[in-house]
Design an enzyme around this catalytic site. Structure first.
Site, PDB file in Angstrom:
ATOM      1  N   LEU A  33       0.702  -0.884   0.352  1.00 15.04           N
ATOM      2  CA  LEU A  33      -0.333   0.309  -0.003  1.00 15.04           C
ATOM      3  C   LEU A  33       0.675   1.771  -0.242  1.00 15.04           C
ATOM      4  O   LEU A  33       1.766   0.938   0.374  1.00 15.04           O
ATOM      5  CB  LEU A  33      -0.723   0.267   1.246  1.00 15.04           C
ATOM      6  CG  LEU A  33      -1.598  -1.009   1.412  1.00 15.04           C
ATOM      7  CD1 LEU A  33      -2.582  -1.123   2.774  1.00 15.04           C
ATOM      8  CD2 LEU A  33      -2.132  -1.690   0.161  1.00 15.04           C
ATOM      9  N   GLY A  36      -1.940   6.522  -2.079  1.00  9.58           N
ATOM     10  CA  GLY A  36      -3.015   6.723  -2.860  1.00  9.58           C
ATOM     11  C   GLY A  36      -4.297   5.603  -2.415  1.00  9.58           C
ATOM     12  O   GLY A  36      -5.537   5.651  -2.170  1.00  9.58           O
ATOM     13  N   HIS A  37      -3.251   4.112  -1.681  1.00  8.00           N
ATOM     14  CA  HIS A  37      -4.023   3.573  -0.828  1.00  8.00           C
ATOM     15  C   HIS A  37      -4.661   4.021  -0.151  1.00  8.00           C
ATOM     16  O   HIS A  37      -6.287   3.446   0.640  1.00  8.00           O
ATOM     17  CB  HIS A  37      -3.592   2.332  -0.858  1.00  8.00           C
ATOM     18  CG  HIS A  37      -3.231   1.076  -2.387  1.00  8.00           C
ATOM     19  ND1 HIS A  37      -2.025   1.100  -2.134  1.00  8.00           N
ATOM     20  CD2 HIS A  37      -4.181   0.620  -3.237  1.00  8.00           C
ATOM     21  CE1 HIS A  37      -2.194   0.229  -3.638  1.00  8.00           C
ATOM     22  NE2 HIS A  37      -3.203  -0.007  -4.153  1.00  8.00           N
ATOM     23  N   GLN A  61      -5.698 -12.620 -12.443  1.00  4.51           N
ATOM     24  CA  GLN A  61      -5.614 -11.116 -13.169  1.00  4.51           C
ATOM     25  C   GLN A  61      -3.622 -10.647 -13.829  1.00  4.51           C
ATOM     26  O   GLN A  61      -3.812  -9.871 -14.578  1.00  4.51           O
ATOM     27  CB  GLN A  61      -5.663  -9.883 -12.479  1.00  4.51           C
ATOM     28  CG  GLN A  61      -4.987  -9.122 -11.352  1.00  4.51           C
ATOM     29  CD  GLN A  61      -5.841  -8.347 -10.790  1.00  4.51           C
ATOM     30  OE1 GLN A  61      -7.038  -7.711  -9.913  1.00  4.51           O
ATOM     31  NE2 GLN A  61      -5.715  -7.005 -10.887  1.00  4.51           N
ATOM     32  N   LYS A 149      -6.836   6.174 -10.915  1.00  2.00           N
ATOM     33  CA  LYS A 149      -5.931   5.480 -11.596  1.00  2.00           C
ATOM     34  C   LYS A 149      -5.882   5.001 -12.729  1.00  2.00           C
ATOM     35  O   LYS A 149      -5.533   4.568 -13.488  1.00  2.00           O
ATOM     36  CB  LYS A 149      -3.947   5.130 -10.834  1.00  2.00           C
ATOM     37  CG  LYS A 149      -2.678   5.119 -11.983  1.00  2.00           C
ATOM     38  CD  LYS A 149      -1.727   4.973 -10.852  1.00  2.00           C
ATOM     39  CE  LYS A 149      -2.212   3.259 -10.522  1.00  2.00           C
ATOM     40  NZ  LYS A 149      -1.895   2.382 -11.369  1.00  2.00           N
ATOM     41  N   SER A 186       1.818   1.098  -6.817  1.00  2.00           N
ATOM     42  CA  SER A 186       2.712   0.074  -6.347  1.00  2.00           C
ATOM     43  C   SER A 186       4.404  -0.764  -6.886  1.00  2.00           C
ATOM     44  O   SER A 186       5.286  -0.848  -6.455  1.00  2.00           O
ATOM     45  CB  SER A 186       2.030  -1.369  -5.256  1.00  2.00           C
ATOM     46  OG  SER A 186       1.055  -1.530  -5.115  1.00  2.00           O
ATOM     47  N   ARG A 187       3.870  -0.806  -7.952  1.00  3.61           N
ATOM     48  CA  ARG A 187       4.826  -1.136  -9.173  1.00  3.61           C
ATOM     49  C   ARG A 187       6.319   0.239  -9.155  1.00  3.61           C
ATOM     50  O   ARG A 187       7.043  -0.273 -10.410  1.00  3.61           O
ATOM     51  CB  ARG A 187       4.317  -1.281 -10.626  1.00  3.61           C
ATOM     52  CG  ARG A 187       3.603  -2.660 -10.773  1.00  3.61           C
ATOM     53  CD  ARG A 187       3.081  -3.229 -11.982  1.00  3.61           C
ATOM     54  NE  ARG A 187       2.591  -4.176 -11.831  1.00  3.61           N
ATOM     55  CZ  ARG A 187       1.552  -4.577 -12.053  1.00  3.61           C
ATOM     56  NH1 ARG A 187       0.951  -3.729 -12.508  1.00  3.61           N
ATOM     57  NH2 ARG A 187       0.979  -5.815 -11.665  1.00  3.61           N
TER      58      ARG A 187
END
Ligand code: PAF
Length: 284
Positions: A33, A36-37, A61, A149, A186-187
Site C-alpha cells: 500500500l 493512494g490506497h 489478473q 488511476k 505499487s509498481r
C-alpha cells in the site's frame, strides 16, 4: 482493527456490524500500500462505520509472463498503513481461500474491457472483474472505493455492479501523486531514481494536453500527438503503448474533444508499465 484470513470470518463480522445498523465501506487492494490506497481507506472511513480493506494479489489478473511471483508484498507494513488510515477489518486471504478449486465461473465485462489495457493485456480484465465480483460478494451491501488511476478498471467495475445488481455503490477517488506528478502505484517501487524522475513527464504531458484543449484545440489527433511528442523528448520513457482520448463515461474514442473527456495513457519506464490519465470538461 481485525485481521481476517477467511471469507466466512469476514462475513460474520460484517453481518454483525450491519445488524447494528453500521454501514460498510470496502477498499479492495493487492497490497504493498501507498498514499493512494491510504486515501481510499480514509475516504471510506469518512463515509462508513466499518471499513473492510482486502489485500490479495489476484493470480487471475496476471498473464503468464507478468510479475505475479515477484509482485511486491509487505503485509506488516500494509497493516500499519491500514490502521493509520482507519481500516477496521483487513481480509488477507490465501490463494487457496479465494480459489479452493480451479475457477470455471468468470465474469467478463465485454466492451469496456476491449481497448487500452484490455488490448495490451487480453486476459487481465476478466481476472479483475471476477475477483471484484467475489470481493463484492464478500463485502455484501456496501460502498466500494476505487482509484481513478486505473480509470478503465473503475468504469468496468461500475458497469459490472450495475449490470449484475450488486448491492454496492462504487465511489471513484482522485489519483494521488508524487511531488513530480507521477501517479502513485505499487509498481513504482521498480523504478530507479532517474526513471522515477523521468516518469514525471507522463503527468506533465497530460496536463499540457488539457491546457491545449482548454485553449480551444478540439482535434484529438493534435492533442494526442502533443502528448506523444512531449514523452518522446524523455529518453528513459518508452513510446507509450497507447494514448487514448475517450468519452469519460463510455470510454469510446473521440475524434473531436467535447463533453467530459478523459486522456488515458500507458508507457513503460524501465521495468514497469505505468498508467496515468486526466479529465477535462469541455462544452458538449
Ligand atoms: O486495482 C487493484 O489493485 C486490483 O485490480 C483490484 C481492484 C484490487 C482487484 O484485484
Amino acid at each position: 482493527m481485525q485481521l481476517t484470513r477467511t471469507i466466512a470470518e469476514t462475513w460474520d463480522l460484517l453481518d454483525a456490524a450491519r445488524a447494528q445498523g453500521q454501514r460498510v465501506g470496502l477498499v479492495p487492494t493487492m497490497g504493498f500500500l501507498h498514499a493512494g490506497h491510504a486515501s481510499l481507506i480514509e475516504a471510506a472511513a469518512a463515509d462508513n462505520d466499518v471499513i473492510l480493506t482486502t489485500i490479495f494479489v489476484n493470480p487471475l489478473q496476471f498473464a503468464a509472463d507478468e510479475d505475479l511471483s515477484d509482485y511486491p508484498r509487505d503485509l506488516d507494513r500494509d497493516l500499519e498503513i491500514c490502521r493509520a488510515a482507519g481500516a477496521t477489518i483487513v481480509l488477507a486471504p490465501s490463494v487457496d481461500e479465494m480459489y479452493p478449486q480451479p475457477i470455471v465461473t468468470t465474469v467478463s465485462v465485454d466492451e469496456l474491457s476491449q481497448g487500452m489495457e484490455g488490448a495490451q493485456r487480453p486476459t487481465h480484465f476478466d481476472g479483475v472483474s471476477t475477483v471484484v465480483a467475489k470481493l463484492f460478494n464478500i463485502g455484501g451491501r456496501c460502498r466500494a472505493y476505487f482509484g481513478e488511476k486505473d480509470f478503465q478498471q473503475l468504469a468496468l467495475v461500475r458497469r459490472m455492479a450495475s449490470d449484475l445488481s450488486f448491492p454496492v455503490e462504487i465511489v471513484g477517488c482522485p489519483i494521488v501523486r508524487e511531488d513530480n506528478g507521477l501517479a502513485m502505484s505499487s509498481r513504482n517501487t521498480y523504478l530507479s531514481p532517474d526513471q522515477r524522475s523521468a516518469a514525471g513527464v507522463l503527468n506533465r504531458s497530460l496536463r499540457s494536453a488539457v491546457a491545449l484543449a482548454e485553449a480551444g484545440e478540439r482535434d484529438a489527433h493534435v492533442v494526442r500527438q502533443h502528448v506523444l511528442d512531449m514523452i518522446a523528448a524523455e529518453p528513459l520513457v518508452s513510446v507509450p503503448d497507447y494514448v487514448a482520448i475517450v468519452d469519460a463515461a463510455t470510454l469510446e474514442p473521440l475524434e473531436t474533444l467535447r463533453g467530459d473527456v478523459r486522456i488515458i495513457l500507458a508507457a513503460q519506464v524501465g521495468r514497469p508499465r505505468l498508467l496515468d490519465n486526466i479529465g477535462v470538461s469541455l462544452a458538449p
